[in-house]
Scaffold this active site. Sequence first.
Site: not given
Ligand code: PLP
Length: 393
Positions: A56, A108, A186, A211
Amino acid sequence: MKRGTKLIHNGYETDLAVGGITGALGVPVYQTSTFDQGTSYVSGDLSEHREYDYARSGNPTRKALEDIIAGLEGGAKGYAFGSGIAAVSSVLGIFEAGDHIVTAGDIYGGSWRILNTFYKKWGLEVTAVDTANLDAIKRAIKPTTKALFLETPSNPLLKITDLAAAIKIAKDVSNQRGSEIITIVDNTFMTPYLQRPIELGADIVIHSATKFLGGHSDVIFGLAVTRTKELGAQVYRVQNSFGAVPGPWDTWLVMRGIKTLKVRLEAQQAGAGILAGWLKAHKNVTDVYYPGLADHPGRAINEAQSSGAGAVLSFKTKTTEQALRFLGKVKLAAAAVSLGGVETIASYPVRMSHASIPEPERLRLGITDTLIRISVGLEDPDDLIEDFDQALK
Ligand SMILES: Cc1ncc(COP(=O)(O)O)c(C=O)c1O
């Protein structure tokens, strides 16, 4: 060294970089929960404690990817998590009750939810604004503001925030009042191949590596990179104590994905440009949101701060019925959550990624029942157009 080369030649080209002995062209999967410290006890010199003691806290496979992403984003430290939202939540874990964060409105949906439900419960205060409007950012800043949380292009409306200008606002206010406002970006939609916010002054970059970095719709994974070692130490404390860490197999999959990011993203982006142009001329489509389009309001800013428009676009149909029919009829796109894989994905934000945002707020943001988001995959654009055409009729 150019970007594409860096994706391959990143310091971890062989297992020698993680103490392997074969020179294999890949980092081994260290599938272990713990690490033998026996020798340091025999010698009595506990300073000989090995670099790794418990998985961890650290794992050599994970460390390789953490170093790779830090190098690609131009930051001091990288951290890996069990999902993108675990990366978001863990980064937010560095703040304290009473701290205020200014976020983009159409971030998101999962990030919106963690900020506005979970962290609100623990005393974090959030103001969501249209961060494409710099005055709105300025107006939202308060004495307790500790961070800007940005996403550009935004999700799902592909709005562009001027990163350098937003970061300058945060830095100017920080200097005036003598306490820091950090900027968190992000960077999931763009990846470090197209956009590197830390080079523009951002303090922390977050990825859902689920992604484009993973790229094959086969792994859930998150990453965070900090500009400084000091911020890195704060994020590490949360990573180790929250414990939302990934396993080594998933880590290895993301490392493999990164090696082909250039060719995937360039081809997917080219397809997105073609599809966006075609959708714009379609009689049943009222709006197309893609920063590569000539009339996109953020196009010039996006061109200045990144090297591409990415492979995600959104569009609105004339009626809700048409949107639902498209999702039911389209054959070459999965009607699914997520983006960034080699296969085209059509998602319906009101029922999927942004379902957790209350309807009035959603509508205010322009996330309507007619909105569809497309993550363009590696299919031939001609085939996608033919398929989309039959689904939109
Ligand atoms: C821009 C963005 N940030 C964060 C996330 C969250 O990621 P995860 O689904 O891998 O937890 C997503 C998921 O769709 C996203 O599109």
